[in-house]
Design a protein around this motif. Structure first.
Motif, PDB file in Angstrom:
ATOM      1  N   ILE A 104      32.548  28.086  37.564  1.00 30.72           N
ATOM      2  CA  ILE A 104      33.795  28.771  36.823  1.00 30.72           C
ATOM      3  C   ILE A 104      34.882  27.796  36.397  1.00 30.72           C
ATOM      4  O   ILE A 104      35.033  27.109  37.520  1.00 30.72           O
ATOM      5  CB  ILE A 104      34.123  30.154  37.364  1.00 30.72           C
TER       6      ILE A 104
ATOM      7  N   LEU B 251      26.873  31.365  42.636  1.00 29.81           N
ATOM      8  CA  LEU B 251      27.996  32.131  43.577  1.00 29.81           C
ATOM      9  C   LEU B 251      26.879  32.426  44.626  1.00 29.81           C
ATOM     10  O   LEU B 251      27.423  32.468  45.611  1.00 29.81           O
ATOM     11  CB  LEU B 251      28.415  33.465  42.631  1.00 29.81           C
TER      12      LEU B 251
ATOM     13  N   ARG C  78      36.694  31.582  51.546  1.00 30.12           N
ATOM     14  CA  ARG C  78      36.948  31.263  50.164  1.00 30.12           C
ATOM     15  C   ARG C  78      37.046  29.734  50.010  1.00 30.12           C
ATOM     16  O   ARG C  78      36.668  29.154  49.016  1.00 30.12           O
ATOM     17  CB  ARG C  78      38.627  31.838  50.030  1.00 30.12           C
TER      18      ARG C  78
ATOM     19  N   LEU D 281      42.134  29.774  40.968  1.00 28.18           N
ATOM     20  CA  LEU D 281      40.579  29.392  41.365  1.00 28.18           C
ATOM     21  C   LEU D 281      40.100  30.506  42.371  1.00 28.18           C
ATOM     22  O   LEU D 281      39.039  31.007  41.794  1.00 28.18           O
ATOM     23  CB  LEU D 281      40.223  27.888  41.933  1.00 28.18           C
ATOM     24  N   TRP D 282      40.744  30.668  43.335  1.00 29.07           N
ATOM     25  CA  TRP D 282      40.372  31.340  44.230  1.00 29.07           C
ATOM     26  C   TRP D 282      40.296  32.846  43.421  1.00 29.07           C
ATOM     27  O   TRP D 282      39.383  33.792  43.875  1.00 29.07           O
ATOM     28  CB  TRP D 282      41.318  31.589  45.553  1.00 29.07           C
TER      29      TRP D 282
ATOM     30  N   ALA E 101      39.847  33.503  40.549  1.00 28.81           N
ATOM     31  CA  ALA E 101      38.744  33.423  39.396  1.00 28.81           C
ATOM     32  C   ALA E 101      37.229  33.765  40.308  1.00 28.81           C
ATOM     33  O   ALA E 101      36.474  34.512  39.891  1.00 28.81           O
ATOM     34  CB  ALA E 101      38.581  32.274  38.848  1.00 28.81           C
ATOM     35  N   ASP E 102      37.396  33.061  41.575  1.00 30.96           N
ATOM     36  CA  ASP E 102      36.136  33.519  42.410  1.00 30.96           C
ATOM     37  C   ASP E 102      35.982  34.916  42.768  1.00 30.96           C
ATOM     38  O   ASP E 102      34.652  35.321  42.683  1.00 30.96           O
ATOM     39  CB  ASP E 102      36.003  32.483  43.745  1.00 30.96           C
ATOM     40  N   ARG E 103      37.033  35.357  43.061  1.00 32.27           N
ATOM     41  CA  ARG E 103      37.268  36.840  43.463  1.00 32.27           C
ATOM     42  C   ARG E 103      36.630  37.626  42.392  1.00 32.27           C
ATOM     43  O   ARG E 103      35.668  38.516  42.369  1.00 32.27           O
ATOM     44  CB  ARG E 103      38.597  37.260  43.912  1.00 32.27           C
TER      45      ARG E 103
ATOM     46  N   SER F  80      45.370  33.380  50.794  1.00 30.39           N
ATOM     47  CA  SER F  80      44.241  34.293  50.698  1.00 30.39           C
ATOM     48  C   SER F  80      44.696  35.881  51.087  1.00 30.39           C
ATOM     49  O   SER F  80      44.354  36.806  50.409  1.00 30.39           O
ATOM     50  CB  SER F  80      43.324  33.888  51.929  1.00 30.39           C
TER      51      SER F  80
ATOM     52  N   ILE G 243      36.588  41.314  49.291  1.00 29.56           N
ATOM     53  CA  ILE G 243      36.573  41.003  47.978  1.00 29.56           C
ATOM     54  C   ILE G 243      35.887  42.081  47.126  1.00 29.56           C
ATOM     55  O   ILE G 243      36.236  42.708  46.116  1.00 29.56           O
ATOM     56  CB  ILE G 243      36.023  39.435  47.716  1.00 29.56           C
ATOM     57  N   VAL G 244      34.479  42.269  47.536  1.00 32.99           N
ATOM     58  CA  VAL G 244      33.590  42.972  46.731  1.00 32.99           C
ATOM     59  C   VAL G 244      33.837  44.455  47.069  1.00 32.99           C
ATOM     60  O   VAL G 244      33.896  45.126  46.047  1.00 32.99           O
ATOM     61  CB  VAL G 244      32.082  42.463  46.902  1.00 32.99           C
TER      62      VAL G 244
ATOM     63  N   LEU H 287      46.346  36.934  47.979  1.00 31.13           N
ATOM     64  CA  LEU H 287      45.254  37.289  46.997  1.00 31.13           C
ATOM     65  C   LEU H 287      44.701  38.665  47.138  1.00 31.13           C
ATOM     66  O   LEU H 287      44.628  39.436  46.257  1.00 31.13           O
ATOM     67  CB  LEU H 287      44.158  36.314  46.889  1.00 31.13           C
ATOM     68  N   ASP H 288      44.662  39.074  48.459  1.00 32.08           N
ATOM     69  CA  ASP H 288      44.191  40.402  48.981  1.00 32.08           C
ATOM     70  C   ASP H 288      45.168  41.519  48.891  1.00 32.08           C
ATOM     71  O   ASP H 288      44.631  42.583  49.373  1.00 32.08           O
ATOM     72  CB  ASP H 288      43.138  40.007  50.243  1.00 32.08           C
TER      73      ASP H 288
ATOM     74  N   ARG I 159      30.034  40.104  39.777  1.00 34.43           N
ATOM     75  CA  ARG I 159      28.517  39.892  40.090  1.00 34.43           C
ATOM     76  C   ARG I 159      27.717  41.167  40.569  1.00 34.43           C
ATOM     77  O   ARG I 159      26.790  41.496  40.290  1.00 34.43           O
ATOM     78  CB  ARG I 159      28.203  38.749  40.838  1.00 34.43           C
ATOM     79  N   PHE I 160      28.426  41.725  41.626  1.00 35.52           N
ATOM     80  CA  PHE I 160      28.111  42.726  42.329  1.00 35.52           C
ATOM     81  C   PHE I 160      28.371  44.262  42.044  1.00 35.52           C
ATOM     82  O   PHE I 160      27.638  45.382  42.464  1.00 35.52           O
ATOM     83  CB  PHE I 160      28.284  42.525  44.068  1.00 35.52           C
TER      84      PHE I 160
ATOM     85  N   ALA J  92      34.695  36.578  39.745  1.00 38.16           N
ATOM     86  CA  ALA J  92      33.336  36.524  39.711  1.00 38.16           C
ATOM     87  C   ALA J  92      32.474  37.219  40.640  1.00 38.16           C
ATOM     88  O   ALA J  92      31.454  37.932  40.251  1.00 38.16           O
ATOM     89  CB  ALA J  92      32.967  34.845  39.537  1.00 38.16           C
ATOM     90  N   LEU J  93      32.815  37.212  41.908  1.00 35.23           N
ATOM     91  CA  LEU J  93      32.158  38.037  42.817  1.00 35.23           C
ATOM     92  C   LEU J  93      32.139  39.260  42.666  1.00 35.23           C
ATOM     93  O   LEU J  93      30.998  40.049  42.716  1.00 35.23           O
ATOM     94  CB  LEU J  93      32.779  37.544  44.197  1.00 35.23           C
ATOM     95  N   ARG J  94      33.188  40.073  42.253  1.00 33.85           N
ATOM     96  CA  ARG J  94      33.244  41.497  41.984  1.00 33.85           C
ATOM     97  C   ARG J  94      32.315  41.750  40.735  1.00 33.85           C
ATOM     98  O   ARG J  94      31.485  42.596  40.884  1.00 33.85           O
ATOM     99  CB  ARG J  94      34.590  41.679  41.710  1.00 33.85           C
TER     100      ARG J  94
ATOM    101  N   ARG K  53      25.407  48.020  47.025  1.00 35.31           N
ATOM    102  CA  ARG K  53      26.294  46.766  46.702  1.00 35.31           C
ATOM    103  C   ARG K  53      26.269  45.796  47.780  1.00 35.31           C
ATOM    104  O   ARG K  53      26.478  44.606  47.576  1.00 35.31           O
ATOM    105  CB  ARG K  53      27.262  47.377  45.870  1.00 35.31           C
TER     106      ARG K  53
END
Lengths: 272, 182
Positions: B182, B106, B153, A44-45, A47-49, A13, B125-126, A16-17, A55-56, A51-53, B20
């Motif tokens: 996904i 999500l 996560r 996968l993680w 890709a989740d990151r 984690s 993350i965001v 990734l960050d 999205r928002f 997708a979250l970005r 956001r």
């Protein structure tokens, strides 16, 4: 699929960050190369990151609801309302959708009053002329160059006003220098700034205001030239430039901040 | 003395970021903007406490976070997410959002996270804060941020995997488009 004792979800984690030392990161990368299951989880993680970005991130581009803007502008009596007014006059805030809001009407009313009061001030026009005359000059744009230490002292003495050499580098503009100009009843000063990359030039016109000069912050557009002008603490300011309103407002704001600050911040730190 | 113009100008500039973050914390747009509004009001009321040497956005995110925690305490029901409520809230926004299935997944997955994990994950993350910055916003040690993000996560991914198994491809459930992975 035994969990590696020396490798945890937390390590992955953090990797990734973008956290951790170079060695820690190298260790994770080495582990991922030799452990397909961990590599799959990393994919996968990440890709989740993403997708979250995704999205928002869209929220940032949305139009800001008028009630939020109004909260900031009107909350607890903005003493002069000057920047709100300037921004509104320049059509930067509350554009569209906000018609009918109390604030908009209030500002419009102020504009009408200003127009009725006949505030097409002569000195503002002189600032525009001075800008138009001197900015196209390739060589003699300024009388005294910025490097010369006495620029500020000289102008201060001549126009009988403390002339600050505003630092607009955060906005991409470098001081070229200044000149002394005739004004209706005395003298005024012009400071010229240039953006090295775009070669755009803006000027700041400074004078001692007339006793009854209105202090409101105003924006005016004359063909390609935009100008912000205001009177603050015994000095009249007119910022002139062929720039989009937003950029001109940012410059005006920087000048205003430095103008009212007791000591102008020369390097102004890591601004945002 | 009320907040100076320059401060307000910076607040204005920070609104999109705040919105956001708020939207990612609470799933309903109107509720999220309520949160932003209350954060802005707090910032204006306490502008003197802001140290100009610090990052205004971090300060505002911390205020928004505290406002969020307060709202959780005030309205306990916000904490416990009923799936119907999530679906309802999301149904209202679905029409203008592309790729609805994934987004609903999500957000539903985010709603499974406990607030502590959710905010750590979203800030890192965001909002793309470093662990140190997120620790400052959340007022917890960096190591805590690190483990919360990692836990979040894992939970998020497990929920997405689980929902995939529960609703294979065609989706026999009432709302097949709510399940896309996904």
């Amino acid at each position: 699929m035994n969990p590696q004792p020396d490798f945890s979800d937390t390590d992955l984690s953090a990797w990734l960050d973008g956290e951790g030392s170079a060695e820690q990161r190298a260790a994770v990368e080495a582990h991922l190369r030799s452990h397909p299951d961990a590599a799959a989880k990393a994919r996968l993680w990440s890709a989740d990151r993403d997708a979250l970005r995704a999205r928002f991130d869209a929220v940032r581009g949305e139009e800001v609801p008028a009630r939020l803007t109004e909260t900031v502008l009107s909350g607890r009596g903005w003493a002069s309302g000057r920047w709100a007014q300037a921004a509104a006059v320049a059509g930067l805030l509350l554009a569209g959708g906000a018609i009918g809001s109390a604030l908009t009407w209030q500002w419009q009313a102020k504009q009408v009053t200003a127009a009725q009061a006949g505030t097409a001030q002569g000195w503002v026009q002189r600032a525009v002329y001075a800008h138009s005359v001197f900015t196209p000059e390739p060589r003699h744009a300024v009388e005294v160059r910025a490097q010369e230490e006495h620029l500020s002292r000289w102008l201060t003495r001549r126009i009988d006003l403390p002339v600050k050499l505003f630092d607009l580098r955060d906005e991409g503009f470098e001081l070229m220098g200044g000149r002394l100009l005739p004004d209706a009843t005395g003298k005024s000063a012009q400071l010229m700034y240039e953006n090295a990359a775009t070669k755009e030039r803006v000027t700041v016109y400074l004078r001692k205001p007339d006793a009854d000069a209105p202090t409101a912050f105003r924006y005016q557009q004359q063909d390609k030239l935009g100008l912000f002008y205001w009177v603050e603490a015994g000095a009249g300011y007119a910022l002139v430039g062929a720039l989009p309103k937003e950029r001109l407002l940012a410059l005006a704001q920087a000048i205003y901040r430095q103008g009212v600050a007791p000591v102008p911040a020369p390097a102004s730190g890591p601004g945002r | 003395m009320s907040a100076p113009p320059a401060f307000r100008q910076q607040l204005l500039a920070a609104i999109p970021r705040l919105r956001r973050y708020a939207r990612s914390l609470v799933y309903d747009a109107a509720t999220a903007d309520d949160l932003v509004q209350s954060a802005l009001e707090r910032a204006l009321n306490h502008w003197r406490q802001f140290d100009p040497k610090r990052d205004l956005v971090l300060w505002l995110l911390a205020i928004a976070h505290n406002a969020f925690l307060d709202s959780l305490r005030r309205d306990k029901h916000l904490d416990v997410v009923s799936p119907e409520r999530v679906a309802d809230a999301l149904d209202r926004t679905r029409s203008h959002e592309p790729d609805v299935g994934l987004q609903i997944d999500l957000r539903a997955a985010l709603a499974r996270l406990v607030p502590d994990q959710r905010s750590a994950l979203l800030l890192v993350i965001v909002e793309q804060l470093s662990y140190a910055e997120a620790a400052e916003v959340l007022q917890v040690p960096e190591g805590t941020v690190m483990s919360r993000v990692s836990r979040a996560r894992a939970v998020l991914r497990a929920w997405l995997d689980g929902s995939a198994r529960a609703n294979p491809a065609s989706g026999a459930s009432a709302k097949p488009d709510l399940r896309r992975v996904i």
